[in-house]
Motif scaffolding. Sequence first.
Motif, PDB file in Angstrom:
ATOM      1  N   PHE A  14      15.376   1.843  39.471  1.00  0.00           N
ATOM      2  CA  PHE A  14      16.566   1.071  39.128  1.00  0.00           C
ATOM      3  C   PHE A  14      16.236   0.010  38.088  1.00  0.00           C
ATOM      4  CE2 PHE A  14      17.595   2.154  43.666  1.00  0.00           C
ATOM      5  CZ  PHE A  14      18.539   3.110  43.355  1.00  0.00           C
ATOM      6  N   GLN A  15      15.154  -0.723  38.321  1.00  0.00           N
ATOM      7  CA  GLN A  15      14.774  -1.785  37.388  1.00  0.00           C
ATOM      8  C   GLN A  15      14.446  -1.210  36.018  1.00  0.00           C
ATOM      9  OE1 GLN A  15      11.708  -3.279  39.936  1.00  0.00           O
ATOM     10  NE2 GLN A  15      12.867  -5.136  40.356  1.00  0.00           N
ATOM     11  N   SER A  16      13.673  -0.155  35.994  1.00  0.00           N
ATOM     12  CA  SER A  16      13.286   0.442  34.712  1.00  0.00           C
ATOM     13  C   SER A  16      14.483   1.011  33.973  1.00  0.00           C
ATOM     14  CB  SER A  16      12.258   1.550  34.943  1.00  0.00           C
ATOM     15  OG  SER A  16      11.085   1.011  35.487  1.00  0.00           O
ATOM     16  N   ALA A  21      18.291   0.980  29.625  1.00  0.00           N
ATOM     17  CA  ALA A  21      19.690   1.115  29.209  1.00  0.00           C
ATOM     18  C   ALA A  21      20.121  -0.079  28.359  1.00  0.00           C
ATOM     19  CB  ALA A  21      20.601   1.252  30.432  1.00  0.00           C
ATOM     20  N   ALA A  22      19.731  -1.277  28.757  1.00  0.00           N
ATOM     21  CA  ALA A  22      20.071  -2.467  27.974  1.00  0.00           C
ATOM     22  C   ALA A  22      19.425  -2.401  26.594  1.00  0.00           C
ATOM     23  CB  ALA A  22      19.624  -3.732  28.713  1.00  0.00           C
ATOM     24  N   TYR A  23      18.187  -1.990  26.564  1.00  0.00           N
ATOM     25  CA  TYR A  23      17.465  -1.876  25.295  1.00  0.00           C
ATOM     26  C   TYR A  23      18.137  -0.856  24.381  1.00  0.00           C
ATOM     27  CZ  TYR A  23      13.411  -1.437  22.208  1.00  0.00           C
ATOM     28  OH  TYR A  23      12.577  -1.425  21.123  1.00  0.00           O
ATOM     29  N   MET A  26      21.518  -2.105  23.041  1.00  0.00           N
ATOM     30  CA  MET A  26      21.373  -3.079  21.950  1.00  0.00           C
ATOM     31  C   MET A  26      20.989  -2.387  20.646  1.00  0.00           C
ATOM     32  SD  MET A  26      19.755  -6.397  23.837  1.00  0.00           S
ATOM     33  CE  MET A  26      19.888  -7.407  22.373  1.00  0.00           C
ATOM     34  N   MET A  27      20.116  -1.398  20.727  1.00  0.00           N
ATOM     35  CA  MET A  27      19.741  -0.664  19.518  1.00  0.00           C
ATOM     36  C   MET A  27      20.956   0.062  18.958  1.00  0.00           C
ATOM     37  SD  MET A  27      15.837   0.797  20.121  1.00  0.00           S
ATOM     38  CE  MET A  27      16.446   2.382  20.507  1.00  0.00           C
ATOM     39  N   ARG A  28      21.725   0.717  19.829  1.00  0.00           N
ATOM     40  CA  ARG A  28      22.899   1.491  19.402  1.00  0.00           C
ATOM     41  C   ARG A  28      23.963   0.595  18.765  1.00  0.00           C
ATOM     42  NH1 ARG A  28      24.124   6.883  18.648  1.00  0.00           N
ATOM     43  NH2 ARG A  28      26.319   7.161  18.990  1.00  0.00           N
ATOM     44  N   LEU A  29      24.080  -0.631  19.278  1.00  0.00           N
ATOM     45  CA  LEU A  29      25.056  -1.580  18.737  1.00  0.00           C
ATOM     46  C   LEU A  29      24.581  -2.222  17.433  1.00  0.00           C
ATOM     47  CD1 LEU A  29      26.157  -3.282  22.063  1.00  0.00           C
ATOM     48  CD2 LEU A  29      27.542  -1.772  20.621  1.00  0.00           C
ATOM     49  N   PHE A  75      10.580  -7.380  24.230  1.00  0.00           N
ATOM     50  CA  PHE A  75      12.026  -7.440  24.441  1.00  0.00           C
ATOM     51  C   PHE A  75      12.340  -7.745  25.901  1.00  0.00           C
ATOM     52  CE2 PHE A  75      15.795  -5.133  25.894  1.00  0.00           C
ATOM     53  CZ  PHE A  75      16.783  -5.763  25.154  1.00  0.00           C
ATOM     54  N   CYS A  76      11.697  -7.014  26.804  1.00  0.00           N
ATOM     55  CA  CYS A  76      11.939  -7.238  28.235  1.00  0.00           C
ATOM     56  C   CYS A  76      11.532  -8.643  28.650  1.00  0.00           C
ATOM     57  CB  CYS A  76      11.170  -6.207  29.067  1.00  0.00           C
ATOM     58  SG  CYS A  76      11.817  -4.530  28.920  1.00  0.00           S
TER      59      CYS A  76
END
Length: 132
Positions: A14-16, A21-23, A26-29, A75-76
């Motif tokens: 879950f954590q990973s 997913a957040a990373y 952000m790249m996609r945006l 980043f994390c």
Amino acid sequence: MMDDVYLLNSPFTFQSMEKHAAYCAMMRLGLKVPKTVLVPYKNPPDNTKYAYTASRYNQPFDLDAVAEGIGYQDFCDSRLRHLDEIVLDWVAGPDFDRLLVDTVTATYPAHERDRFVERFRGLLGMWVKDSG
């Protein structure tokens, strides 16, 4: 168990997955994120069914060069440093418990549901206790 297959998930997943997913989002945006390199598995399985994937994604690499430019951990550490605690609180809370019960109810035969709900609650509870 469904069709003689067990699906095992680690709470660490879950954590990973949340971090990744957040990373990716952000790249996609188009937001600025550190350069990241996918480091291939050191000893890929010797199995023909993995040959195509290994040929594309398991190329030899220079670890020193990768280490100089890696950005995912930075980043994390800089932007997601509290995510582990947030996921831990979520897993320990009632919303996740409802999700667990709903998932077991939708997945397991009626005669196995209570046993698996209690098993997963026990395993997740130990993980929360050990991580807290």
